[in-house]
Every structure is written in C-alpha cells, then in structure tokens.
Scaffold this active site. Structure first.
Site, PDB file in Angstrom:
ATOM      1  CE  LYS A   1      -2.952 -11.570  -8.981  1.00 45.14           C
ATOM      2  NZ  LYS A   1      -1.786 -10.958  -8.349  1.00 45.14           N
TER       3      LYS A   1
ATOM      4  CD  GLU B   1       5.274  -0.943   0.886  1.00 41.52           C
ATOM      5  OE1 GLU B   1       4.802  -1.115   2.030  1.00 41.52           O
ATOM      6  OE2 GLU B   1       4.662  -1.233  -0.145  1.00 41.52           O
TER       7      GLU B   1
ATOM      8  NE  ARG C   1       1.199   2.181   3.647  1.00 42.22           N
ATOM      9  CZ  ARG C   1       0.480   1.136   3.269  1.00 42.22           C
ATOM     10  NH1 ARG C   1       1.053  -0.048   3.176  1.00 42.22           N
ATOM     11  NH2 ARG C   1      -0.790   1.249   2.987  1.00 42.22           N
TER      12      ARG C   1
END
Lengths: 667, 667
Positions: A297, A384, A412
């Site tokens: 990243k 979630e 969610r």
C-alpha cells in the site's frame, strides 16, 4: 503525463508494450495518481499499490467481454486510467467529473457501482452462473456447432485481505462450489484495511508474509507456472505437485483448502512479468481458483508508504521533500472530532464504556479513545454484523458499548441491531457517523436510510445533535438510558457559533424537542432534526427579513416524536420538517404518522410539508451542493414556507441541480 | 412423563443422577417432546437430536451463573424442559404459553431471544469481554483479595453446522482472538439445516463424518481426555499431542486451525458419559476452544429420522405404527404453495428464470421448482447476504433471478439489496414470504419491516398480491420489469373465493391500484395493501349493513404509490389505509408522504388514518389473534371508520388483547 501513458487510451494499447515498458508505465500511472489526488483528494495508498496488478490483468484479459469485479472499489484508479478515463482525473470525485468508485455508467469496463466491502466474490459467482445459463440458452436456440459456440467469457474478482474476512465474502467462498467453470479470485494482500487488518485470518496472512523472502515468492511463482495443469492434467494433480515442490506447507492455503478452493501463491504483486504469466496460465483453469498476491500500500510514495492509514483517503496535499502537507487546514471541528473528544471525556469517568468499530477507528473519531483506553477498544475489521453482536453481548454483561459505524455500513447490521439489540432492549449506543449526504464519496456512501430502518425497531430511541454542545448532551443522555439509543450526525463541520442557541444547552430529555426561536405572530413552524437546525435558523432569519415570522423547533428526537410538535398543528400553525435523510421513512414521516393518530382532522387551513432527500441517486459532489440538489437547505425551506402561506398547491419554482428530485415517489 | 423426569425441576436435580440414569432421562425427555409437539406443532427433529448434549451441559456447568447461548434457538426444548418449564410444554408456542425459542423473560437460564442463525459465537464473545470488564471493575472497587475474587463465569455457545457457515458466525470466529479467557463453542453437527446443509464446509464436515466409525469417535474422545492440558501444560502442547495420537489428520480442524482456534473432536454427541468428561475438562481451558460433536437429527423417532426436513418444524400429527400422519389437513392453499406453483409454470416458459433461496427450499414453496429445474435452482445455505449478491450477478449476466427469502431473514440482506441490486437497477425479483405477522414463531420471525426498509431504495418497486390470482399477476408483472421488484405475501391461506373480485383479475400496471368496491355516496375509502384486502372487504360489508357506504381500493403497490389514492382525498373522502406491517414506515406512511407533497392543504373535513402494527412486540399466538392484537382487521377498520365519521378525536373504544398497542410512537 508520462511518455508511455500519453499513448495508452484503452487496454488494447497495453498489448504492444514489453514487460519493461509496462513497468515504466506503472511508474507513470503512479505519478498521475499522485498529481491528481494531491489536488482533488481521494483514495491514494491502495491505488499506488495495485498498479502492476491492474496492468497485468488488462494485458492478459480482454475486459470488453471478460468481466472484472472490484471489491470495495476505491482501488480502481489505475483501472480507470487505462480504460480511457485518464483525462478525467483532474475532476475526480467532483461535480460532473468521474467517481472515485467503479461505475458502469462511466465505462463498459466497470460492472457494479461498489463502495462497500466483500461483494466481489459473491457477485462474480452470480455472473459466472448467469453467463453459463445465457450461453447455453443461446446455443440451444441457434443450434450452434461446436465451432460457432460462443467462447466462455472469463471472470476475475479482485478482493483485498481486509474484505475477504467480511461475512459476505466468506458466505460466497463457501458457495464457490456452485460454479463449475473458470472464475479467478485475485487476493490483493497489502496487510491493510484502512487501518492494519485485524482478526485471526489477517494475523495468519501476516505470519506467512513475514516468513517469505523475495526469493521465496519468485520460487513459488516458478513452481506454479511449471506445474499448472496442461492438457490432460487435472487441477488437483497440479496442486499436489505444486505443494510438493514448494518447501513451505502453504499455511495460507489451509483456509481455502478447507473450503475446497484451489489456492496458488503467495506471489509478488509488483512483478508484472510473472503476473502476466500467472494470469495467462490460471485463466485456462476450468474451475474457480484463488491467486494470492502481495502488494505494498502506498508504493512509490514515501509518506503514504509510512502512514498508509493517513493516506488511505486523503484531502488535497502538497509535497515538501518526502513530507506531504495538507493544503486545506484540517484543524476545523467536525461532528466526528467533537464526538471523539467527548466520548474520551466520558470514558474517563465511566469505566463501563467500551468502543467498538469495524475498521474505522480514525474515520469515526476514535483515535484518542483507542490511545487512552486500549483495553476498552475493539476493532473487529470489516465485520459490521459481528461488531453489533459483540456489543449486544457486552451490554448483556453490564458494559456500556458504543458502536461507531458509518450510517451506510450500519445497513450491514440491520438484522443484528433488530434481533440482538432492540428485541432484547439492551443499552447499546449507536454513534452513527456519516449520516446524511456525504459529499465526494457519492451514492454508495450516503447515509440516507438510518432513521427509517432504525425507527421501526422496538425500544429504540433515535436522537440527533444539532451542534457541538448537543453532541455532548446527546451522548450523556444516551449513556443514561437503559435501552438502545441511536445518535446520528453528518460528515460535516459543527455549525459556527452564531447558531449555538441557549435552547440547545438544555439537557436532553427523552422525546422532548426544544423551541429555538419563537416568533411573534408566526403562522409557520420549521421543525428540524439534527445538524440541519443551522439551515432552519438561516431560513427563519431570511423569512423574518421578508416580514414572515416563523418559529424554529429543534426536534432532537425522531423516536419518540415529541407530541408538542403535533400540538403546533392544533394551534393552527403550518409545519415544515427538515432532515438530512431520505424523505421516505424519515423524521418527517414519523411526524405525519403520529399526526394521523392524534389530530388528523383537517379542520384548519394549515398544512404540513416534509423536506428530505429523494429516492433518486445524488451523485458525488460537495456536501453543500448535494444538500441544495436534494432540497435540504435554507433556500428550500424559505421557498416552501412562502408557497404554503400562499396556499398554493406545491409547484416547483425553479429546477434545482441537474435532476428533478424532491418529493416524488417511486420513479 | 417418565419417572426420572417427574423429579427433575431444575438443573440441580440432574447432578445426583448417574450416567445411566441420565441416558434414561434423555429418552423420557424425547418422549415428552414427541407427545407435546405432536399436539402443539413445533420444531421436532433438531430437539430430539440434542437431548444428551443438553443434559451433559447442565450436568457440568451451573447456568445460574455460567452463560449458555443458543444459536437459532429452536433446539432449546430439552433445555427448557430441564430448566423448570416442562409443565408448560402443553402450551408451547400458544397464546400465554412458552415460546418456541429462548427468552430471558421466561427464565434466568435464557440469555437472548433468538430465532435467526449465526449469532451465538459473536454474542458470546461480547459477554466474555463484558464479564471480564465488569469483574475487573468490581475487584478494583472492592480491593478484593485473591481469595475473595469472583470466580470467572464460564461461557458456552452452542452452534449448529448449518449456522456456523453464516457470515456473522465467520466474522465472530475471525475475532475470537479478542477473548483471552475461557469460552467453549460446541459445534452441534447433525449435517442438516432445515434441508441437508450445503456449501464447501458442509461437504467437508460430511466427508469427515462418513470416514468416522463409532470406534473412531470413542478413540478421539479418549485421546482428548488423556492429553488435555493439566497444570503447567499449554493448550498448544495438548493439541499437538492430540493431533499426533489420533490417526487422522483432523481435516475438519483445518478451518479452525487457520483461524487459530483450538479444535477438539469429532466426538459422539449422544454419549452422555463422555460428554460430561469432555465438558468438564474443556471448561478449565483459559482460552476459547471448539468441541465438534456429532448428533442425529430426529433421534429416536423413525419418521423424523427418515425425513428430518419434514419434521424440522411440524404441525400437529399422530403416530400410526412408524408413520406420522398430520392431524390438520395440509392440502389448503397458502400464498406460499400458490407462489411455488405459479413460479414453476412461468419457469417452464421462461428459461432465464432461476430461483435462489437460503436454506428455505420447502418453506418458500420451491420444492416443485427444484425438482423440475434443478439446474436453475440454488440453495446457498443460511447465507442471505451472499444469496442476494449471487442474484445480482445473475441478473447482470442476463438471467432473471427470483430470490426467495422470508421477510425477517431478508433483513440480513438489506445492504446487499441496496448496493448490489437497487443502486445498479438490476432486474432481481424478491419474493418475500412470511411478510407480516407469522403466528406461533413470534417476534423474531414477524416480517413487519420489509416495506419500510425496501421502499427507501432507489429504483425499487414494491407490490403485494391480495389473493391467488394476484400472486400470478404480480409475478408476471415483476418478471416483465427491467428493474428490481419486491413481491410480499404472508404466512397464510389465500383468501376464500368470496373475496376474489373481478377487479383483482386485471393485469398489474406499475403503480396502479384497482377499485374493488365503489359504494354510492361513500365518504370513506378503505385502501388496503396485500392480503388484508379480505379484511377491508369484510369491513366494507359490515359498514354497509350499518348504513355506512365505503369504497374499497386494492393498492397493489407501496412504491410507487398510485396518485389516484391521493385524488380520493381531493374528492373529499376520508381514507383508512390497512397493511400487515409496522405502522412506522409502511404503506400508509408512504401515502401520507405523497399527500403532503401533493394535496396537503386541509381544506376539507376529511381525515386520514393509518392502520398497522405497533413497534411493541407481538408475542407468539395464532396469526388471526395477532392481527386482532395489532389492530389490523375488519373490526378495527369498522371502528376507525365510525370514529372518523363522528369527527371524534381518536379514542380507544375498548382494549384489544393484553397490551395497549396501536399507533403509539416510541414507547
């Protein structure tokens, strides 16, 4: 723009480049992303890391007929750049410009508008099944000979290591056996969600990653290519050979093996030449398989490499040597920062308070809390549903959990909030950030439905602070209740001091609104829910200047609704409700429902109007422009008030934004 | 009741029994379950299979302080029997009787009201974290010496092989590392959801199961007990020893090992003596662990053993030798059976149609479809989220997916319906069964929120058939749309012929209602949505007899709302909306919203009233009693109409049911 990139206008232009040229192109693309995002803001670190992978995919596959599915989707910038959208990068995430996520209306190379995690594998399964079904049907109808048969379109799903642990991903992996044809899953493993990935699988991946040298990765690649199934050799046979020839026991593959998914890797996700060979070989498999690639990243950009969390999604910045400095001051006080500060203060006094988030520690303002109360902070990763269930268990055991999830992602957890919290009447506090219109992230990220899906639940209290002071008061109120409470606030600055009224300093009382402005002789009351109180006051001031007195009520609660609001109607006042939420099922709708049960007999000439967002999509733009487009601002309140007083049937005074929007049902 | 069972009134009474006596008691409990369920109906096969496991748990643990968490919860009958509720079994799932699911208001031995799958591990994690937190706090406050310290309460989560593959379960397992103390997960593996379990993990479990002889299981048990960590020996060390000493490579454990969860098993879930020893030993572990036990669904009852799907949840039946015959005729036509038949007819003609369900093939009426179109039928197991995403992919690839999920379980897919279907405007048809009040399953299973959470979504069309004919028409309409459509219907018989009116035979047109009864001189229009049309007509007939003419409108659509309904208001008619849904956010609420934007100026004396269910829980009971309690029936329509005509402010004429219910907000 770089020399090579200048000539890349579609994926076809990649095919004539050498591997070395592709490497140079990767650097040019990174430079374009850096230049653009430093001006427009956007997702940075993940895009810098996925350039080589993207180029190799487009080199090998033909995504005019093959299908490429992104997970979450914010890592699609290199993909957008090579699929004809490089010129549009100057207007990334801005009104009229391209979106920061895949979008089929922008390009035939995009399949789904995405923004939430964990969906690529499941939708890829559906597409694979659907392609087979429609292919068979076509063949049947045309009585095609074997030569004429349509070639099978390849399907590729790219999923990150943070998304693959999401429940939906797992459910999909468990059902991958439904597919009896090619389907390649590329696991883009950069060891990061927005924050470093958490949970058992992430630890597992990290352990493997740390044990791998660059030489190991090359070796694995070579072994995979050597042994991949040729004619007459099965995948199982090939896998056995690969396993035997690679010294390690393929620990990362255990998980996938137990789900009967052929696993290949790990390999270097920045080695374009190898990736091209691997994709070429794996695309020939007649069954689903997974390729595990390591990427970095923030590759090629020092600040992002050092601090990928900070540069996951960033505002504009400028470079100063190796340092990146934000060009927009970030010291302004947002609802999120105010919430984080207040929660930490409260947690200092109340040891029962714990905070739970799903890979959104920074985004939900919990950095300080995590630092000060690390033993009372839980980040469960992009999960979630589990986050809410864990909170329910904590509440059951006597703790006071604060669940910090964005409105759009709380969708969610709808069923968990219903069954595990509301039905049990457990004291869980939901701090719903990014409630309302969210600006540049656009439709996948708007939080326009939370009032609706939460106010149907038993026992649930819904409240919304209008400013800084009310954030603290709402939190104090929520923690004092013996039942579930939702506190919602937008991705926005807290209103400036001029709107902080004395009425908003009164403690919150269950279901009680406060009168913020009482105008003598008023025939109209503007009733606002949450941060739009600032717009309501602005509208009332504007109306006052035009000689139209209007009261302003800060509702504070969407469940229960204050009967005082209904009483205004009885007094003969017309009412305008305002909220930063879908018009359907929102606060105004709750007022209407209560009204029909209390005083619905239209004896007087007064009227009621509900202002909220339409069901139609509101695209990426600045939040203030979106509020204007949706008709949730002072101007619209003023217009509505005047229309009501004129006793007119509602007509649109002038078009707002590009789309006709407000108040239309079901189009 | 059996001799031993007579004397068991609480778990304490088990502790004096020998292992042999516990075995006899198990048979007595099975007999009680059979006797009761054959009279009351209920969940049968899973309960017959879990008796020994339940007895062993209560023998070893003390669940007055230890915590026992059930997953789904319908397998809690033996638990209810030994925790003081055996006498209540004659009234199982009936009004005033005990519920078919765990319920803390019934007993201190129950923790959560559950009914949906996959939640036990996540809530157990929360309770484990919460118990530690509150224990530390208490110790800190009381400055307890080490002797005085409160003993750690043990926590046990029981989860089935069908539930553990649910996304929430996986998210929880991935986060089990948060817990640094005892937490025992018992995997009750009976190879069945309602139907045989599907997916890669289930296949995996089955493979292992088939390879295991009874001797293997005994051997594994012995090895576990031999090697379990004693003083100074770590779990890891013990696991290594166990692995080495058991001949198999523990394939079922791979999955759990990759998640870093100590795995023990598989063992025989009917061997009480061994289970007692195993629970005793495993309860001493200072970290989470999983015990995998095999049980047989329907054990001891031949018909249930042969056909566990049929006896998963059953109506009353009587025994005839080894055969069980239903005592209530099952030939009656329900919305579900009519839907199943119609869908199969349509699928015959349209080869693009595929059906997707999540472990509910029989329940959603898809048995015939599966039989006739097995290559177009997908059961993804208890994975509602993935089911919707797979449907989205199928639609994207040109198929016409029909998603068959109960209303309450579709809550699990809210975010997928939003992002992967509605936002993309894909032609997925959602056939939402069990919409409305569901009868004996009670609060966890009511489908009272689907209109609300679905009508906020962009592009979504919501429709509801009122009878047999309309089921076919609604399906034909839905399949002809190029956008997502929801078709909702209740767990009920289709209305009898007398209510089938000609108006309901007209084809469905987007957003168009039909006038079912036009009464001369009427001042009132009853507007119903879906199957409650029967009640609306009954009410209109009753009003007519009392000299009050009333029109009846079948709305057919909740999104978009027909503007003709609003026009009635303009004509000066008072309106009563009726729906089998939460009053909040429902069909009536959508009518109110549209009205404020179209004709909200109360110039006339007409009124509007919305009938729907309250937010308060409506307990298990017959569906008709529940409709009465909620005020969604002909009597309530009549009462409301008369009240409106009298121009009274609404007052309750008489209490209905046990609770005050209708129209109250936020209590």
């Amino acid at each position: 723009m770089g020399e090579l990139l200048d000539n890349v206008n579609s994926p076809a232009d990649l095919k004539s480049l050498s591997v070395q040229q592709l490497g140079t192109l990767a650097d040019e693309i990174r430079q374009l992303i850096l230049d653009s995002v430093s001006k427009t803001g956007g997702h940075l670190a993940s895009n810098l890391g996925i350039v080589e992978l993207t180029l190799a995919l487009h080199y090998v596959f033909d995504f005019t007929k093959d299908k490429l599915l992104w997970d979450v989707g914010h890592q699609c910038y290199p993909h957008k750049i090579v699929t004809g959208r490089k010129a549009e990068f100057a207007h990334l995430r801005r009104a009229g410009g391209i979106s920061g996520f895949p979008n089929p209306t922008e390009s035939e190379y995009d399949q789904f508008i995405v923004g939430h995690a964990g969906t690529s594998v499941a939708t890829a399964i559906g597409m694979a099944l659907g392609e087979e079904l429609t292919r068979q049907k076509t063949e049947h109808r045309t009585r095609a000979t074997s030569d004429e048969r349509r070639a099978t379109n390849k399907i590729v799903a790219v999923v990150g290591d943070a998304s693959i642990v999401n429940g939906v991903s797992f459910e999909a992996l468990n059902n991958l056996g439904l597919v009896k044809r090619q389907l390649l899953i590329v696991l883009n493993d950069n060891s990061m969600a927005i924050d470093p990935t958490v949970g058992a699988m992430a630890k597992y991946f990290s352990r493997v990653r740390l044990s791998q040298t660059y030489e190991d990765l090359r070796d694995t690649t070579r072994k995979i290519l050597e042994h991949l199934p040729g004619i007459g050799r099965s995948v199982e046979e090939a896998l056995e050979r690969i396993k035997k020839s690679i010294r390690m026991v393929l620990p990362a593959s255990q998980m996938f093996e137990s789900l009967n998914i052929p696993y290949f890797g790990p390999v270097d996700g920045h080695d374009i030449g190898s990736l091209i060979q691997l994709f070429g070989a794996l695309s020939q498999l007649k069954r689903p398989a997974i390729l595990h690639a390591y990427t970095k990243k923030g590759r090629g950009f020092k600040p992002a490499g050092f601090e990928p969390s900070k540069f996951h999604s960033t505002g504009p910045f400028k470079m100063n040597g190796d340092e990146a400095e934000p060009t927009v001051a970030t010291s302004k006080r947002t609802f999120t920062t105010v919430f984080g500060k207040r929660l930490a203060e409260l947690a200092e006094k109340d040891k029962r308070i714990v905070a739970i988030t799903s890979a959104m520690c920074d985004g939900t303002g919990l950095l300080e809390f995590r630092k000060r109360f690390s033993d009372r902070f839980y980040d469960v990763g992009i999960a979630e549903s589990a986050a809410v269930d864990i909170a329910a268990g904590l509440a059951k055991a006597g703790a006071r959990p604060i669940v910090c999830i964005y409105s759009t992602f709380l969708q969610r957890s709808f069923d968990q909030v219903f069954q595990e919290v509301a039905l049990q009447n457990l004291p869980v506090v939901f701090c719903v950030d990014r409630a309302g219109l969210v600006g540049s992230d656009g439709p996948t990220h708007h939080g326009l439905m939370d009032i609706g899906f939460l106010r149907m639940l038993p026992n649930m209290v819904l409240t919304a602070p209008a400013n800084d002071t009310e954030v603290r008061l709402a939190l104090e109120f929520a923690l004092a209740q013996d039942r579930p409470v939702v506190v919602r606030y937008p991705k926005d600055l807290v209103p400036s001091r001029e709107f902080v009224r004395a009425a908003c300093s009164k403690p919150f009382r269950l279901g009680k609104s406060v009168v913020v402005k009482k105008a003598k002789g008023s025939a109209i009351a503007i009733v606002s829910y949450g941060s739009v109180l600032a717009e309501a006051l602005k509208a009332a001031n504007s109306l006052a200047k035009q000689g139209i007195p209007a009261d302003v009520i800060n509702a504070r609660f969407a469940a229960p609704i204050d009967e005082q609001i209904i009483a205004l109607w009885g007094e003969g006042k017309s009412i305008i409700t305002v909220e930063d939420h879908n018009l359907a099922c929102g606060f105004g709708s709750a007022v209407l429902e209560l009204m029909t049960t209390k005083a619905a007999h239209g004896r007087k000439r007064n009227a009621l109007r509900v202002l909220g967002a339409p069901r139609e999509l509101i695209g990426h733009n600045s939040r203030s422009s979106q509020l204007m487009e949706a008709g949730i601002n002072a101007d619209e309140i003023v217009r509505t008030a005047k229309e009501m007083l004129a006793g007119q049937r509602p007509v649109r005074s002038k078009p707002r934004g590009r789309r006709p929007v407000r108040g239309r049902q079901g189009r």
